[in-house]
Each structure stands twice: as C-alpha cells, then as structure tokens.
Design a protein around this motif. Structure first.
Motif, short mmCIF file in Angstrom:
data_model
loop_
_atom_site.label_atom_id
_atom_site.label_comp_id
_atom_site.label_asym_id
_atom_site.label_seq_id
_atom_site.Cartn_x
_atom_site.Cartn_y
_atom_site.Cartn_z
N ALA A 6 -4.39 -138.95 -14.37
CA ALA A 6 -5.45 -138.12 -13.78
C ALA A 6 -6.67 -138.17 -14.69
CB ALA A 6 -4.95 -136.69 -13.65
N VAL A 7 -7.83 -138.48 -14.12
CA VAL A 7 -9.07 -138.56 -14.88
C VAL A 7 -10.09 -137.63 -14.27
CG1 VAL A 7 -10.98 -140.03 -15.64
CG2 VAL A 7 -8.65 -140.94 -15.59
N VAL A 23 -12.10 -137.29 -19.01
CA VAL A 23 -10.92 -136.66 -19.61
C VAL A 23 -9.70 -137.17 -18.87
CG1 VAL A 23 -9.82 -134.49 -20.21
CG2 VAL A 23 -12.31 -134.60 -20.05
N GLU A 24 -8.86 -137.86 -19.62
CA GLU A 24 -7.63 -138.43 -19.05
C GLU A 24 -6.46 -137.56 -19.46
OE1 GLU A 24 -7.17 -142.70 -19.54
OE2 GLU A 24 -5.04 -142.35 -19.92
N ARG A 25 -5.84 -136.93 -18.48
CA ARG A 25 -4.70 -136.05 -18.77
C ARG A 25 -3.41 -136.85 -18.82
NH1 ARG A 25 -5.27 -131.87 -14.17
NH2 ARG A 25 -6.74 -133.37 -13.32
N ALA A 31 -4.68 -134.33 -23.39
CA ALA A 31 -5.82 -134.99 -22.77
C ALA A 31 -6.53 -135.87 -23.78
CB ALA A 31 -6.79 -133.94 -22.23
N ARG A 32 -7.11 -136.97 -23.29
CA ARG A 32 -7.90 -137.87 -24.13
C ARG A 32 -9.32 -137.91 -23.58
NH1 ARG A 32 -6.11 -143.96 -24.62
NH2 ARG A 32 -8.23 -144.69 -24.39
N VAL A 33 -10.29 -137.76 -24.47
CA VAL A 33 -11.68 -137.66 -24.04
C VAL A 33 -12.43 -138.94 -24.44
CG1 VAL A 33 -13.83 -136.34 -24.27
CG2 VAL A 33 -11.61 -135.15 -24.29
N ARG A 34 -13.24 -139.45 -23.50
CA ARG A 34 -14.10 -140.60 -23.78
C ARG A 34 -15.53 -140.27 -23.36
NH1 ARG A 34 -9.39 -143.58 -22.01
NH2 ARG A 34 -10.04 -143.19 -19.87
#
Ligand code: SF4
Length: 123
Positions: A6-7, A23-25, A31-34
C-alpha cells in the motif's frame, strides 16, 4: 499473484518546499517514506498515514450574552476518528457569560488529552 504494498502520497506541509512524499506501508504495521528532502518529513508522513490527527474550530452558544456565540477550538490535535464524537460533546455546550479567551470549557475531552477552549472573550 503478488500483493502490492500500500502506497500513500501526500505533500509535506512543514516548510515551503512542500516535498511530495510517498509512504509505503508494510504488513508489520511499519512504513517507509520516500521523497523527503529532510528528516522532518519522515515522522510527519508516518503519523499522517498511520495515526492521522486533526484539530477543529467551531462555535457554541453563550447563555446571557449580547454576542450569542463564542468560538472554540481544541488545545491540541486529536486522532481523526475522535473529531465527530468531540463535535457531539461541543454541540451540547452552553457556557454562561462571561466567557474569557483561553477558558477551558471541557478538560481532557473524551480522554483525548485535548481541552476545548474558548478563543475569544464574550461578556
Ligand atoms: S520533508 Fe523537509 S524539506 Fe521537505 S517539505 Fe517537509 S520539512 Fe520541508
């Protein structure tokens, strides 16, 4: 078939740069933030996606005052899902005049840690 992560996409509002964040959950609730140009964007994006908070401002009738409404707001943002329950509490408020700016009308509303406070003086 593979599950796609999920992004969520949002704009950071912490400074005028306005970075476009992704934000990739993950399945573990992280979550990972780019897309952030500085470190401040990471906690902002994670909270906005995983634990969004909002403030609110409205007004309530005042008993015994020439100006019949006083504007109110919360002392701090609350979880977004608490906004409508808090609005229901605020809808029942009828403070007596005079009401002072900064006066707490409801302390720790619904256990959120936020107070409902008057934002103007009505006498
Ligand atoms: S991530 Fe940093 S540089 Fe980008 S808008 Fe947010 S605060 Fe500004």
């Amino acid at each position: 078939m593979s599950e796609r992560p999920a992004v969520d996409r949002l704009t950071c509002i912490l400074c005028p740069v306005g970075c476009d964040l992704e934000v990739e959950r993950d399945a573990a609730g992280g979550a990972r933030v780019r897309g952030n140009q500085c470190d401040k964007g990471v906690p902002f994006a994670v909270e906005e996606v995983l634990r969004p908070k909002r403030n609110l401002a409205t007004s309530v009738p005042v008993k015994g005052a020439a100006a019949k409404l006083v504007s109110v707001r919360l002392s701090r943002p609350v979880p977004r899902e608490m906004i409508f329950p808090i609005l229901a509490v605020i809808a029942g408020l009828r403070p007596e005049a005079p009401v002072r700016r900064g006066q707490v009308l409801v302390a720790d509303v619904l256990g959120t840690g936020a107070d409902v406070i008057a934002t103007r003086t009505v006498s």
